[in-house]
Motif scaffolding. Structure first.
Motif, PDB file in Angstrom:
ATOM      1  N   LEU A 179       0.825  -1.204   0.000  1.00 47.92           N
ATOM      2  CA  LEU A 179       0.000   0.000   0.000  1.00 47.92           C
ATOM      3  C   LEU A 179       0.862   1.257   0.000  1.00 47.92           C
ATOM      4  CD1 LEU A 179      -2.870   1.135   0.096  1.00 47.92           C
ATOM      5  CD2 LEU A 179      -2.754   1.013   2.584  1.00 47.92           C
ATOM      6  N   PHE A 180       1.982   1.212   0.726  1.00 50.64           N
ATOM      7  CA  PHE A 180       2.884   2.360   0.733  1.00 50.64           C
ATOM      8  C   PHE A 180       3.500   2.565  -0.645  1.00 50.64           C
ATOM      9  CE2 PHE A 180       2.613   1.257   5.207  1.00 50.64           C
ATOM     10  CZ  PHE A 180       2.537   2.497   5.820  1.00 50.64           C
ATOM     11  N   SER A 181       3.825   1.472  -1.330  1.00 52.68           N
ATOM     12  CA  SER A 181       4.361   1.588  -2.685  1.00 52.68           C
ATOM     13  C   SER A 181       3.318   2.166  -3.631  1.00 52.68           C
ATOM     14  CB  SER A 181       4.824   0.222  -3.189  1.00 52.68           C
ATOM     15  OG  SER A 181       5.832  -0.301  -2.364  1.00 52.68           O
ATOM     16  N   THR A 182       2.047   1.778  -3.440  1.00 50.50           N
ATOM     17  CA  THR A 182       0.972   2.323  -4.270  1.00 50.50           C
ATOM     18  C   THR A 182       0.844   3.826  -4.071  1.00 50.50           C
ATOM     19  OG1 THR A 182      -0.242   0.236  -4.139  1.00 50.50           O
ATOM     20  CG2 THR A 182      -1.493   2.189  -4.765  1.00 50.50           C
ATOM     21  N   ALA A 183       0.930   4.253  -2.816  1.00 52.06           N
ATOM     22  CA  ALA A 183       0.861   5.694  -2.538  1.00 52.06           C
ATOM     23  C   ALA A 183       2.019   6.437  -3.209  1.00 52.06           C
ATOM     24  CB  ALA A 183       0.880   5.930  -1.030  1.00 52.06           C
ATOM     25  N   SER A 184       3.194   5.833  -3.160  1.00 51.99           N
ATOM     26  CA  SER A 184       4.354   6.465  -3.790  1.00 51.99           C
ATOM     27  C   SER A 184       4.171   6.567  -5.304  1.00 51.99           C
ATOM     28  CB  SER A 184       5.614   5.662  -3.460  1.00 51.99           C
ATOM     29  OG  SER A 184       6.743   6.199  -4.127  1.00 51.99           O
ATOM     30  N   ASN A 185       3.631   5.526  -5.919  1.00 53.64           N
ATOM     31  CA  ASN A 185       3.432   5.544  -7.371  1.00 53.64           C
ATOM     32  C   ASN A 185       2.367   6.552  -7.785  1.00 53.64           C
ATOM     33  OD1 ASN A 185       5.319   3.490  -7.658  1.00 53.64           O
ATOM     34  ND2 ASN A 185       3.777   1.875  -7.557  1.00 53.64           N
ATOM     35  N   VAL A 186       1.337   6.708  -6.951  1.00 55.36           N
ATOM     36  CA  VAL A 186       0.267   7.657  -7.274  1.00 55.36           C
ATOM     37  C   VAL A 186       0.764   9.095  -7.175  1.00 55.36           C
ATOM     38  CG1 VAL A 186      -1.948   8.579  -6.474  1.00 55.36           C
ATOM     39  CG2 VAL A 186      -1.619   6.110  -6.668  1.00 55.36           C
ATOM     40  N   VAL A 187       1.541   9.374  -6.148  1.00 61.95           N
ATOM     41  CA  VAL A 187       1.988  10.752  -5.896  1.00 61.95           C
ATOM     42  C   VAL A 187       3.177  11.129  -6.779  1.00 61.95           C
ATOM     43  CG1 VAL A 187       2.908  12.311  -4.112  1.00 61.95           C
ATOM     44  CG2 VAL A 187       1.122  10.663  -3.534  1.00 61.95           C
ATOM     45  N   ASP A 188       3.941  10.154  -7.223  1.00 64.97           N
ATOM     46  CA  ASP A 188       5.148  10.421  -8.002  1.00 64.97           C
ATOM     47  C   ASP A 188       4.827  11.254  -9.242  1.00 64.97           C
ATOM     48  OD1 ASP A 188       7.840  10.279  -8.646  1.00 64.97           O
ATOM     49  OD2 ASP A 188       7.548   8.497  -9.888  1.00 64.97           O
ATOM     50  N   GLU A 189       5.563  12.356  -9.405  1.00 66.85           N
ATOM     51  CA  GLU A 189       5.431  13.281 -10.537  1.00 66.85           C
ATOM     52  C   GLU A 189       4.045  13.917 -10.618  1.00 66.85           C
ATOM     53  OE1 GLU A 189       6.600  11.326 -14.096  1.00 66.85           O
ATOM     54  OE2 GLU A 189       8.643  10.896 -13.404  1.00 66.85           O
ATOM     55  N   ARG A 190       3.341  13.960  -9.516  1.00 68.45           N
ATOM     56  CA  ARG A 190       2.040  14.640  -9.469  1.00 68.45           C
ATOM     57  C   ARG A 190       2.025  15.550  -8.248  1.00 68.45           C
ATOM     58  NH1 ARG A 190      -1.939   9.398 -10.516  1.00 68.45           N
ATOM     59  NH2 ARG A 190      -1.166   8.847 -12.576  1.00 68.45           N
TER      60      ARG A 190
END
Length: 304
Positions: A270-281
């Motif tokens: 879940l933490f990795s998902t949060a990182s992928n969602v926020v990355d470059e946004r």
């Protein structure tokens, strides 16, 4: 041949050693030809490659069980059966393995480690009750009669508490014979090579005689345990959805126990998902980020 990099093991991930051995075995002909052509001073002998192949075979069940237990659908109910299967596989006598002392020692060492690490798992009510409530397993994968008895007692106690909350179950409706159980929706075809081991243990396990029952909780539990197990490809939650009218207290208990994950891997993802969602946004608000993460993790469950 297409270029292919050999796998390297990572010290913090044991299964990376298995992948390293597999990649080395897959490229053994290429490596042998290369070392012969360039006359390299150090290379693996045929005996060493054979030993690696045997070691890889011993490690395959651990790798498969690791993948199953770290899946998003893995439940705490899977722990006791998987430990039982690992013990069964490591205890099997193989003349080829016994002929190689190092492999035989490897299997015995791994078996001792499994016994030591999971010695008390059947005594924990969370694991035992969840396993009993999973229609895949029920009481067929317990290796100790005493822990099975304690697990059933814990289940009876929990069902009794649930009945006081629900106040809807009667002895008449709970003791009625079950109609033909419809086939549940499949979770997906399993590619595990250990499926036959689960079936073998299931066939070898003896169904204990049903004791004299007096309470509604006992009627539900013994009725449920006396029925045949569902295939491992079927969804246990759909089973309880279909059988909720006649086993209401057990169905309520199943939704409480079976939903518990057996590892922390999914929460870490879940933490990795949060990182992928926020990355470059960088302009995402916290509210939008939360909604996107929720949809990412839960949308597959909604469209099943």
């Amino acid at each position: 041949m297409q270029p292919k990099r050999l796998q390297q093991d990572v010290q913090t991930k044991w299964n990376s050693t298995q992948y390293m051995i597999e990649s080395l075995i897959a490229q053994k002909r290429t490596l042998s030809a290369y070392t012969a052509e360039y006359d390299l001073p150090a290379t693996l002998t045929a005996n060493q490659l054979g030993l690696l192949e045997k070691a890889s075979t011993v490690l395959v069940p651990f790798e498969e069980m690791t993948r199953e237990e770290t899946a998003s659908s893995a439940s705490v109910a899977d722990v006791i059966p998987i430990v039982c299967v690992l013990k069964h596989v490591l205890s099997q006598e193989n003349e080829a393995d016994q002929a190689i002392k190092m492999i035989d020692l490897m299997k015995s060492t791994l078996l001792d480690a499994v016994n030591r690490c999971f010695n008390d798992v059947e005594s924990e009510p969370l694991y035992s009750v969840a396993t009993l409530l999973d229609p895949h397993y029920k009481d067929r994968y317990f290796t100790n009669a005493d822990t099975l008895r304690l697990g059933k007692e814990s289940l009876m106690a929990e069902v009794g508490k649930m009945e006081e909350v629900l106040k809807t179950t009667s002895e008449t409706t709970a003791s009625e014979p079950a109609d033909k159980t419809p086939r549940m929706e499949a979770l997906g075809t399993s590619t595990s090579s250990l499926g036959s081991i689960f079936d073998e243990i299931l066939e070898e396990s003896q169904v204990l005689p049903v004791p004299k029952i007096t309470t509604s909780a006992q009627i539900q539990v013994e009725t449920y345990l006396s029925e045949a197990n569902i295939p491992r490809s079927d969804n246990p939650l759909l089973y309880w959805k279909v059988n909720q009218p006649r086993l209401s207290s057990l169905a309520a208990m199943a939704t409480k126990f079976i939903c518990a994950p057996c590892t922390s891997v999914e929460s870490e993802r879940l933490f990795s998902t949060a990182s992928n969602v926020v990355d470059e946004r960088s302009r995402l608000t916290s509210e939008t980020t939360e909604i996107l993460i929720f949809l990412k993790k839960n949308l597959p469950l909604m469209v099943m």
